[in-house]
Motif scaffolding. Structure first.
Motif, short mmCIF file in Angstrom:
data_model
loop_
_atom_site.label_atom_id
_atom_site.label_comp_id
_atom_site.label_asym_id
_atom_site.label_seq_id
_atom_site.Cartn_x
_atom_site.Cartn_y
_atom_site.Cartn_z
N THR A 64 4.89 -17.88 37.96
CA THR A 64 4.36 -16.56 38.33
C THR A 64 4.19 -15.71 37.07
OG1 THR A 64 5.52 -16.66 40.45
CG2 THR A 64 4.80 -14.48 39.70
N PRO A 65 3.00 -15.12 36.87
CA PRO A 65 2.83 -14.21 35.72
C PRO A 65 3.58 -12.91 35.98
CG PRO A 65 0.85 -14.20 37.07
CD PRO A 65 1.78 -15.22 37.67
N VAL A 66 4.42 -12.51 35.01
CA VAL A 66 5.27 -11.33 35.21
C VAL A 66 5.11 -10.26 34.12
CG1 VAL A 66 6.98 -12.52 36.63
CG2 VAL A 66 7.25 -12.49 34.14
N ALA A 67 4.40 -10.57 33.05
CA ALA A 67 4.22 -9.58 31.98
C ALA A 67 2.95 -9.91 31.21
CB ALA A 67 5.42 -9.54 31.05
N SER A 68 2.38 -8.86 30.61
CA SER A 68 1.15 -9.05 29.84
C SER A 68 1.14 -8.11 28.65
CB SER A 68 -0.09 -8.77 30.71
OG SER A 68 -0.12 -7.41 31.13
N GLY A 69 0.30 -8.44 27.70
CA GLY A 69 0.09 -7.58 26.55
C GLY A 69 -0.81 -8.26 25.54
N GLY A 70 -1.50 -7.45 24.78
CA GLY A 70 -2.38 -8.01 23.77
C GLY A 70 -2.53 -7.06 22.61
N TRP A 71 -3.17 -7.55 21.57
CA TRP A 71 -3.52 -6.69 20.44
C TRP A 71 -4.95 -7.01 20.04
CZ3 TRP A 71 -5.15 -8.82 15.87
CH2 TRP A 71 -4.74 -10.12 15.57
N ARG B 44 2.43 -17.42 27.08
CA ARG B 44 1.23 -18.23 26.91
C ARG B 44 0.07 -17.37 26.42
NH1 ARG B 44 0.74 -21.01 32.81
NH2 ARG B 44 2.94 -21.60 33.05
N ARG B 45 -0.70 -17.93 25.51
CA ARG B 45 -1.95 -17.29 25.09
C ARG B 45 -2.97 -17.49 26.20
NH1 ARG B 45 -2.78 -18.22 18.67
NH2 ARG B 45 -0.64 -17.69 18.11
N THR B 46 -3.78 -16.47 26.44
CA THR B 46 -4.80 -16.55 27.47
C THR B 46 -5.96 -15.65 27.10
OG1 THR B 46 -5.16 -16.49 29.87
CG2 THR B 46 -3.90 -14.68 28.91
N ARG B 47 -6.97 -15.66 27.91
CA ARG B 47 -8.08 -14.73 27.73
C ARG B 47 -7.78 -13.46 28.51
NH1 ARG B 47 -12.99 -15.48 25.89
NH2 ARG B 47 -13.87 -14.22 27.57
N TYR B 48 -8.27 -12.35 28.02
CA TYR B 48 -8.09 -11.06 28.68
C TYR B 48 -8.71 -11.07 30.08
CZ TYR B 48 -8.67 -6.06 29.57
OH TYR B 48 -8.66 -4.81 30.13
N ASP B 49 -9.75 -11.87 30.27
CA ASP B 49 -10.43 -11.92 31.57
C ASP B 49 -10.03 -13.12 32.42
OD1 ASP B 49 -11.72 -13.82 30.02
OD2 ASP B 49 -13.73 -12.98 30.31
N ALA B 50 -8.96 -13.83 32.06
CA ALA B 50 -8.45 -14.94 32.87
C ALA B 50 -7.89 -14.39 34.18
CB ALA B 50 -7.37 -15.70 32.11
N PRO B 51 -7.93 -15.16 35.27
CA PRO B 51 -7.48 -14.65 36.57
C PRO B 51 -6.08 -14.03 36.58
CG PRO B 51 -8.65 -16.71 36.87
CD PRO B 51 -8.50 -16.51 35.37
N ASP B 52 -5.09 -14.68 35.96
CA ASP B 52 -3.75 -14.10 35.94
C ASP B 52 -3.70 -12.79 35.14
OD1 ASP B 52 -2.64 -16.02 37.60
OD2 ASP B 52 -1.76 -17.18 35.95
N ALA B 53 -4.47 -12.72 34.07
CA ALA B 53 -4.52 -11.49 33.27
C ALA B 53 -5.17 -10.37 34.08
CB ALA B 53 -5.27 -11.73 31.97
N VAL B 54 -6.23 -10.69 34.78
CA VAL B 54 -6.90 -9.69 35.62
C VAL B 54 -5.94 -9.18 36.70
CG1 VAL B 54 -8.77 -9.34 37.29
CG2 VAL B 54 -9.22 -10.54 35.14
N LYS B 55 -5.18 -10.09 37.28
CA LYS B 55 -4.20 -9.72 38.31
C LYS B 55 -3.20 -8.69 37.76
CE LYS B 55 -0.53 -11.86 41.03
NZ LYS B 55 0.13 -13.13 41.36
N LEU B 56 -2.64 -8.95 36.57
CA LEU B 56 -1.68 -8.02 35.99
C LEU B 56 -2.36 -6.74 35.51
CD1 LEU B 56 0.90 -10.27 34.12
CD2 LEU B 56 1.03 -9.27 36.39
N VAL C 102 3.35 -13.56 30.14
CA VAL C 102 4.69 -14.14 30.28
C VAL C 102 4.80 -14.66 31.71
CG1 VAL C 102 7.17 -13.71 30.19
CG2 VAL C 102 5.65 -12.50 28.62
N TYR C 103 5.27 -15.90 31.82
CA TYR C 103 5.43 -16.54 33.13
C TYR C 103 6.90 -16.81 33.42
CZ TYR C 103 0.42 -17.41 33.34
OH TYR C 103 -0.95 -17.25 33.40
N ASP C 104 7.28 -16.60 34.69
CA ASP C 104 8.58 -17.01 35.17
C ASP C 104 8.61 -18.53 35.25
OD1 ASP C 104 10.29 -14.87 35.47
OD2 ASP C 104 9.82 -14.51 37.57
N PRO C 105 9.80 -19.13 35.36
CA PRO C 105 9.87 -20.59 35.48
C PRO C 105 9.08 -21.16 36.66
CG PRO C 105 12.01 -19.73 34.92
CD PRO C 105 11.13 -18.54 35.19
N ASP C 106 8.88 -20.35 37.71
CA ASP C 106 8.12 -20.85 38.86
C ASP C 106 6.61 -20.74 38.67
OD1 ASP C 106 7.55 -18.16 39.21
OD2 ASP C 106 8.48 -18.00 41.18
#
Length: 163
Positions: A57-64, A4-16, A51-55
Motif C-alpha cells: 500500500t502506498p503510504v507516503a509521497s514526495g519529490g524534488w 520506490r522511484r516512480t513517475r509523478y503521474d503514476a497511478p499510486d502517485a496520483v492517488k496520494l 513509500v510503500y507498506d510491506p503489504d
C-alpha cells in the motif's frame, strides 16, 4: 517500508496527490494550484518517490524538481520539494523523515546545492518536521510567495553552503 522511484503521474502517485489536495482543502479552503508537470520530476532534473507498506500500500509521497535563478525567487542550484505527504494512518512512524533524507541525498547526488520548500502556516506538523531536520526560513519564492500564509524554508546540501 520500501521507498520506490516512480513517475509523478503514476497511478499510486496520483492517488496520494489527490489525498494531499484534500488535506490542503481542509486546511486552506482550496487545493494547491502551483504549476506542476510529470516532466518536472524526471531525472536528472528531478525525482519522485513513494513509500510503500510491506503489504504494497502506498503510504507516503514526495519529490524534488530542479530550480535555478528566476523572478519567482529561486537560486541557482535549488531543488524544490513538492508533495511531501504521509497518509494519516501511517503518521508517527518516521516515514516523512526517511523520505526527506532520501530526497536530500538524491538531490545532492544530482548536483543540487540547496533544498527548498514552501509550506503553510496551517501545517504546524510540517514546519516542525522541517525545522527538526535543519531547515530554516528563507525569503519567499514560488507560486505562493505573496500569500501571507506561505512559509518558505531551505537547507544547504553541501557543507560549505549556509542558508
Amino acid at each position: 517500508m520500501e521507498i520506490r522511484r516512480t513517475r509523478y503521474d503514476a497511478p499510486d502517485a496520483v492517488k496520494l496527490n489527490d489525498l494531499v489536495q484534500q488535506e490542503y482543502v481542509r486546511r486552506y479552503g482550496d487545493g494547491d494550484v502551483s504549476p506542476m508537470d510529470a516532466a518536472h520530476f524526471e531525472p536528472p532534473r528531478g525525482l519522485y518517490l513513494l513509500v510503500y507498506d510491506p503489504d504494497g500500500t502506498p503510504v507516503a509521497s514526495g519529490g524534488w524538481r530542479a530550480q535555478d535563478a528566476s523572478p519567482e525567487g529561486f537560486a541557482d542550484g535549488d531543488a524544490e520539494i513538492k508533495r511531501m505527504f504521509v497518509v494519516p494512518q501511517a503518521r508517527g512512524r518516521g516515514l516523512a523523515r526517511a523520505l526527506l533524507a532520501e530526497l536530500e541525498a538524491t538531490a545532492a547526488a544530482a548536483g543540487r546545492t540547496r533544498m527548498v520548500l514552501e509550506t503553510g502556516l496551517r501545517q504546524p506538523e510540517a514546519i516542525a518536521l522541517y525545522g527538526s531536520c535543519g531547515y530554516l526560513s528563507v525569503p519567499k519564492f514560488g507560486f505562493y510567495r505573496h500569500d501571507e500564509l506561505s512559509l518558505c524554508m531551505g537547507k544547504g546540501l553541501t557543507a560549505d553552503l549556509r542558508i
